[in-house]
Structures are given as C-alpha cells and as structure tokens.
Design a protein around this motif. Structure first.
Motif, PDB file in Angstrom:
ATOM      1  N   MET A   1       0.246 -26.357   3.266  1.00 29.64           N
ATOM      2  CA  MET A   1      -1.070 -26.947   3.428  1.00 29.64           C
ATOM      3  C   MET A   1      -2.090 -26.004   2.804  1.00 29.64           C
ATOM      4  SD  MET A   1      -2.681 -28.302   6.985  1.00 29.64           S
ATOM      5  CE  MET A   1      -4.093 -29.347   6.861  1.00 29.64           C
ATOM      6  N   GLU A   2      -3.104 -26.574   2.174  1.00 33.39           N
ATOM      7  CA  GLU A   2      -4.189 -25.786   1.581  1.00 33.39           C
ATOM      8  C   GLU A   2      -5.165 -25.367   2.683  1.00 33.39           C
ATOM      9  OE1 GLU A   2      -4.561 -24.911  -1.713  1.00 33.39           O
ATOM     10  OE2 GLU A   2      -2.580 -25.795  -2.013  1.00 33.39           O
ATOM     11  N   ALA A   3      -5.787 -24.216   2.505  1.00 36.67           N
ATOM     12  CA  ALA A   3      -6.781 -23.737   3.463  1.00 36.67           C
ATOM     13  C   ALA A   3      -7.939 -24.731   3.550  1.00 36.67           C
ATOM     14  CB  ALA A   3      -7.289 -22.368   3.042  1.00 36.67           C
ATOM     15  N   LEU A   4      -8.436 -24.922   4.757  1.00 31.90           N
ATOM     16  CA  LEU A   4      -9.524 -25.865   5.003  1.00 31.90           C
ATOM     17  C   LEU A   4     -10.741 -25.139   5.551  1.00 31.90           C
ATOM     18  CD1 LEU A   4      -7.493 -28.673   6.805  1.00 31.90           C
ATOM     19  CD2 LEU A   4      -8.183 -28.611   4.401  1.00 31.90           C
ATOM     20  N   THR A   5     -11.899 -25.733   5.310  1.00 30.89           N
ATOM     21  CA  THR A   5     -13.136 -25.206   5.874  1.00 30.89           C
ATOM     22  C   THR A   5     -13.504 -26.024   7.103  1.00 30.89           C
ATOM     23  OG1 THR A   5     -14.553 -26.676   4.595  1.00 30.89           O
ATOM     24  CG2 THR A   5     -13.961 -24.545   3.575  1.00 30.89           C
ATOM     25  N   GLU A   6     -14.412 -25.494   7.894  1.00 34.64           N
ATOM     26  CA  GLU A   6     -14.863 -26.207   9.082  1.00 34.64           C
ATOM     27  C   GLU A   6     -15.476 -27.553   8.710  1.00 34.64           C
ATOM     28  OE1 GLU A   6     -18.066 -25.723  12.732  1.00 34.64           O
ATOM     29  OE2 GLU A   6     -17.322 -23.912  11.738  1.00 34.64           O
ATOM     30  N   SER A   7     -16.269 -27.601   7.659  1.00 32.41           N
ATOM     31  CA  SER A   7     -16.903 -28.871   7.282  1.00 32.41           C
ATOM     32  C   SER A   7     -15.874 -29.895   6.789  1.00 32.41           C
ATOM     33  CB  SER A   7     -17.994 -28.649   6.233  1.00 32.41           C
ATOM     34  OG  SER A   7     -17.462 -28.072   5.070  1.00 32.41           O
ATOM     35  N   GLU A   8     -14.834 -29.460   6.080  1.00 32.87           N
ATOM     36  CA  GLU A   8     -13.772 -30.379   5.658  1.00 32.87           C
ATOM     37  C   GLU A   8     -13.048 -30.949   6.869  1.00 32.87           C
ATOM     38  OE1 GLU A   8     -12.129 -28.736   1.398  1.00 32.87           O
ATOM     39  OE2 GLU A   8     -11.711 -27.506   3.181  1.00 32.87           O
ATOM     40  N   ILE A   9     -12.790 -30.101   7.846  1.00 33.01           N
ATOM     41  CA  ILE A   9     -12.100 -30.538   9.061  1.00 33.01           C
ATOM     42  C   ILE A   9     -12.950 -31.563   9.806  1.00 33.01           C
ATOM     43  CG2 ILE A   9     -11.316 -29.794  11.340  1.00 33.01           C
ATOM     44  CD1 ILE A   9     -10.429 -27.136   9.944  1.00 33.01           C
ATOM     45  N   ARG A  10     -14.225 -31.256  10.027  1.00 30.27           N
ATOM     46  CA  ARG A  10     -15.089 -32.175  10.767  1.00 30.27           C
ATOM     47  C   ARG A  10     -15.219 -33.533  10.075  1.00 30.27           C
ATOM     48  NH1 ARG A  10     -17.272 -29.618  14.996  1.00 30.27           N
ATOM     49  NH2 ARG A  10     -17.516 -27.359  14.903  1.00 30.27           N
TER      50      ARG A  10
END
Length: 163
Positions: A1-10
C-alpha cells in the motif's frame, strides 16, 4: 500500500458524512507506518474502544470505512478466526460492523465481518507481528497467494458495504 495523508484518508470514507469524516480520529503516526507491508490501514479510536476505521485501495480508488464493534467483553473466552486473513490471533477477533453506504446506511442497514481485533491482518500474514502459537494454519500456498486471498476477502466486505 502507498503511504497516505490524513486528508486523503478523510476524503476516502464511503459510509459516513463528510462532517463525520472530518471529526473522526486519524492516527498521527502515519509517516512511521510500515506501508510496504500493509494491504489496508486499520486503527482503533483510542477514546472510543468500540470504534475502528479501515482504509484500502479498491479498483484504483481509496475506500475507507467506519466500523463499530460490540462491547469489548463480548465473545471473550474462545479463539476465533479472522474472516479476512484467516488468522486466529491471541489478541482476538472482533465482529466489526459497518453502516452501508448511502441511503441504506442512513436507514440503519449494516454489514459485518470478523476481523483481527487490532486490525493487523497484513502484519500477521507476513510474519511481521506474532499472532501467537497456533494462530495460523499450515498452508501450502505462497505468501503472494495468501495476500491475494486476503485482499479478495477485504474487497468482498467493502463491496457489501458499498452496495
């Protein structure tokens, strides 16, 4: 899995409102997660033990779910198997229930599955986290085949939430 940011997750939550997604707990240690070893990112809300969250990539898009579990005491005493990774970890397996996406979820419809309580399926599968004695059955399939089975099982659960 590629690293995600908080905004991508939300932005990826499919079974809650945008307002709810803005308010829910997202881990602060995203930069230190073992992304290369994850098929999905899963975490528990430290302020509400009955809440959990899961995010993964499905068909080239991120999909995140809000999950709930029964009280922590429910189901204790026996060792159960995770429906996603087919592990029976000493940390336990929990019934996690997701409201369905859209109108069905707003009307109270939900689906559930049994998942590793600590949401560490990927790490158990790869031997990066010890699930305990007897937690994994001996299988003759390769690690790649086990990963494919796990992602297929997860995709099936997410499809039930989204339909």
């Amino acid at each position: 899995m590629e690293a995600l940011t908080e905004s991508e997750i939300r932005a990826a939550f499919v079974n809650c409102s945008k307002g709810e997604a803005k308010r829910l707990f997202v881990p602060r240690d995203l930069a230190t997660r073992p992304w290369a070893d994850l098929d999905y990112l899963g975490w528990r809300d430290p302020k509400a033990e009955d809440r959990a969250y899961l995010v993964t990539e499905q068909a080239g898009r991120l999909a995140a779910l809000v999950l709930r579990s029964p009280s922590a005491a429910a189901g204790r005493g026996s060792r159960n198997m995770c429906s996603i990774c087919l592990t029976s970890p000493e940390a336990g397996v929990s019934l996690l229930v997701a409201p369905r996406a859209g109108r069905a979820g707003r009307d109270g419809s939900s689906v559930g599955t049994y998942l590793c309580s600590d949401l560490s399926c990927s790490l158990y599968l790869r031997g990066k986290k010890d699930a305990g004695a007897g937690a994994r059955l001996h299988e003759t399939i390769s690690l790649d085949e086990k990963i494919a089975r796990t992602t297929t099982n997860l995709a099936g659960f997410i499809a039930k939430v989204m339909n």
